[in-house]
Design a protein around this motif. Structure first.
Motif, mmCIF file in Angstrom:
data_model
loop_
_atom_site.group_PDB
_atom_site.id
_atom_site.type_symbol
_atom_site.label_atom_id
_atom_site.label_comp_id
_atom_site.label_asym_id
_atom_site.label_seq_id
_atom_site.Cartn_x
_atom_site.Cartn_y
_atom_site.Cartn_z
ATOM 1 N N ILE A 1 1.004 -1.163 -0.195
ATOM 2 C CA ILE A 1 -0.073 0.046 -0.028
ATOM 3 C C ILE A 1 0.779 1.192 0.144
ATOM 4 C CG2 ILE A 1 -1.959 -1.194 1.119
ATOM 5 C CD1 ILE A 1 -0.878 0.404 3.924
ATOM 6 N N MET A 2 0.190 2.330 -0.264
ATOM 7 C CA MET A 2 1.127 3.595 -0.193
ATOM 8 C C MET A 2 1.376 4.096 1.099
ATOM 9 S SD MET A 2 1.285 4.748 -3.291
ATOM 10 C CE MET A 2 1.476 6.585 -3.588
ATOM 11 N N PRO A 3 2.283 4.869 1.304
ATOM 12 C CA PRO A 3 3.400 5.442 0.449
ATOM 13 C C PRO A 3 4.271 4.272 0.225
ATOM 14 C CG PRO A 3 3.928 6.038 2.677
ATOM 15 C CD PRO A 3 2.816 5.352 2.931
ATOM 16 N N LYS A 4 4.898 4.614 -1.342
ATOM 17 C CA LYS A 4 5.812 3.854 -1.832
ATOM 18 C C LYS A 4 6.983 4.814 -2.448
ATOM 19 C CE LYS A 4 2.408 0.389 -3.427
ATOM 20 N NZ LYS A 4 1.845 -0.430 -4.587
ATOM 21 N N ASP B 1 -6.613 2.003 1.430
ATOM 22 C CA ASP B 1 -5.857 1.905 0.422
ATOM 23 C C ASP B 1 -6.466 1.563 -1.107
ATOM 24 O OD1 ASP B 1 -2.927 2.484 -0.886
ATOM 25 O OD2 ASP B 1 -3.343 0.423 -1.699
ATOM 26 N N THR C 1 7.828 5.432 -6.457
ATOM 27 C CA THR C 1 7.295 6.772 -7.147
ATOM 28 C C THR C 1 8.499 7.531 -7.237
ATOM 29 O OG1 THR C 1 6.787 7.607 -4.822
ATOM 30 C CG2 THR C 1 4.959 6.462 -6.164
ATOM 31 N N GLY D 1 -6.217 2.865 -9.726
ATOM 32 C CA GLY D 1 -5.014 3.584 -9.375
ATOM 33 C C GLY D 1 -4.872 4.891 -10.182
ATOM 34 N N GLU E 1 -3.357 7.555 -9.568
ATOM 35 C CA GLU E 1 -2.416 8.817 -9.368
ATOM 36 C C GLU E 1 -1.674 9.144 -10.613
ATOM 37 O OE1 GLU E 1 -3.191 6.457 -5.588
ATOM 38 O OE2 GLU E 1 -3.023 6.034 -7.739
ATOM 39 N N ARG F 1 1.515 4.142 -9.010
ATOM 40 C CA ARG F 1 1.786 3.335 -7.968
ATOM 41 C C ARG F 1 1.432 1.844 -7.974
ATOM 42 N NH1 ARG F 1 -2.759 3.148 -4.129
ATOM 43 N NH2 ARG F 1 -1.614 1.294 -3.532
ATOM 44 N N LYS F 2 0.947 1.334 -9.102
ATOM 45 C CA LYS F 2 0.231 -0.043 -9.199
ATOM 46 C C LYS F 2 1.530 -0.976 -9.291
ATOM 47 C CE LYS F 2 -2.810 0.658 -12.555
ATOM 48 N NZ LYS F 2 -3.931 0.485 -13.427
ATOM 49 N N THR F 3 1.269 -2.132 -9.190
ATOM 50 C CA THR F 3 2.213 -3.035 -8.943
ATOM 51 C C THR F 3 1.781 -4.228 -10.093
ATOM 52 O OG1 THR F 3 2.139 -3.199 -6.698
ATOM 53 C CG2 THR F 3 3.436 -5.129 -7.606
#
Length: 311
Positions: free
Chosen positions: A37-40, A134, A44, A267, A269, A51-53
């Protein structure tokens, strides 16, 4: 060629899709583990906001979204192909369905109470709450499909997959293609992460046999890499020179403009940077970061929006 670096976490379904493609193509790769989950902040710093995986890094080039990552890996290692010419169009269409409709239904099914209990076994309550918040933010506040609706939909989708597998080992023939990797990863989550709910697969034995064939492909032999090492590799590298046709204008936005690119439904962002390519299939932004240096961030056109940043 610079090292292939996959930024991911072990229980990510979409990361499993790419890990299997890497294994199928027998490509060497390095693993950077990122938060669920954020923050990452380390991720970034490379992507500028996305932010997706997972995310694939090759030197100072950053590739977002598994549809684009699949294209990149196919270019680097054309054999064995995941986009065979005879079924390329149909395989892409099924993969897009699997990454959207199938994934949405399966995850709504998986995250009913019995599944949640297994996914978060031993986790503190605040950790569960943070994950839920998240993922709600990733959906832009949209409601998740109700579990009863998801169950019926998932069963229908499993029957459709089973129908495709009759008298053949994989969805489009004797060898796996991109459609197989995309359809497998949501079902993998059911089987591996929420086994209390995996009985839904029993009604489609063709699907279970196919899943066993997919699982043995494996992930190859990944090496370890820290987030700081990956950032240093980006700083020390020079982005690849773009080749071929780099501009197909659909927006009236010139190359060199400051723009934002964001996913269109999950997602959301945005990533901001200088638009340096808008090809038939992808966008490329140039951006600089104190930790990552100057990088090129690549996105597929399909599934993403482009807009100019007001000065």
């Amino acid at each position: 060629m610079s090292d292939l670096i996959l930024h991911h976490y072990p229980t990510s379904p979409f990361a499993e899709k790419v890990r299997l493609i890497l294994g199928y193509k027998q490509l060497a790769w390095k693993s950077v583990l990122i938060p669920m989950i954020m923050p990452k902040p380390d991720l970034t710093a490379l992507t500028g906001g996305y932010r997706k995986t997972p995310v694939l890094q090759i030197g100072a080039d950053i590739y977002c979204d598994t549809a684009l990552i699949g294209d990149v890996l196919e270019h680097l290692a054309p054999a064995p192909a995941i986009y065979p010419d005879a079924v390329k169009g149909a395989a892409r269409i099924v993969a897009q369905w699997a990454d959207s409709a199938l994934f949405t239904a399966s995850m709504a099914y998986n995250f009913q109470p019995a599944g949640v209990a297994q996914v978060f076994a031993g986790a503190p309550a605040e950790g569960v709450q943070a994950f839920v918040a998240d993922r709600t933010a990733m959906r832009g506040g949209a409601a998740r499909m109700a579990s009863a609706d998801a169950t019926g939909t998932y069963k229908s989708y499993l029957r459709r997959i089973a129908s495709m597998l009759r008298e053949q080992d994989f969805l489009f023939g004797a060898q796996p293609c991109v459609a197989d990797f995309a359809a497998y990863h949501p079902l993998w989550f059911t089987q591996e992460r929420t086994p209390a709910l995996a009985g839904i697969l029993d009604a489609t034995p063709e699907v279970k046999s196919w899943m066993a064939r997919m699982k043995v492909i494996g992930h190859g032999s990944p090496g370890k890499c820290s987030a700081e090492e990956a950032l240093q590799m980006a700083r020390n590298a020079r982005p690849v020179a773009l080749q071929g046709e780099v501009f197909q204008d659909e927006h009236g936005i010139a190359l060199g403009s400051q723009v934002e690119i964001a996913a269109d439904n999950f997602g959301l962002e945005p990533t901001e940077g200088e638009l340096i390519a808008a090809t038939r299939t992808r966008y490329t932004l140039r951006r600089s970061d104190d930790r990552a240096g100057t990088v090129q961030v690549h996105f597929p056109r399909v599934g993403f929006t482009l807009k100019k940043v007001s000065p």
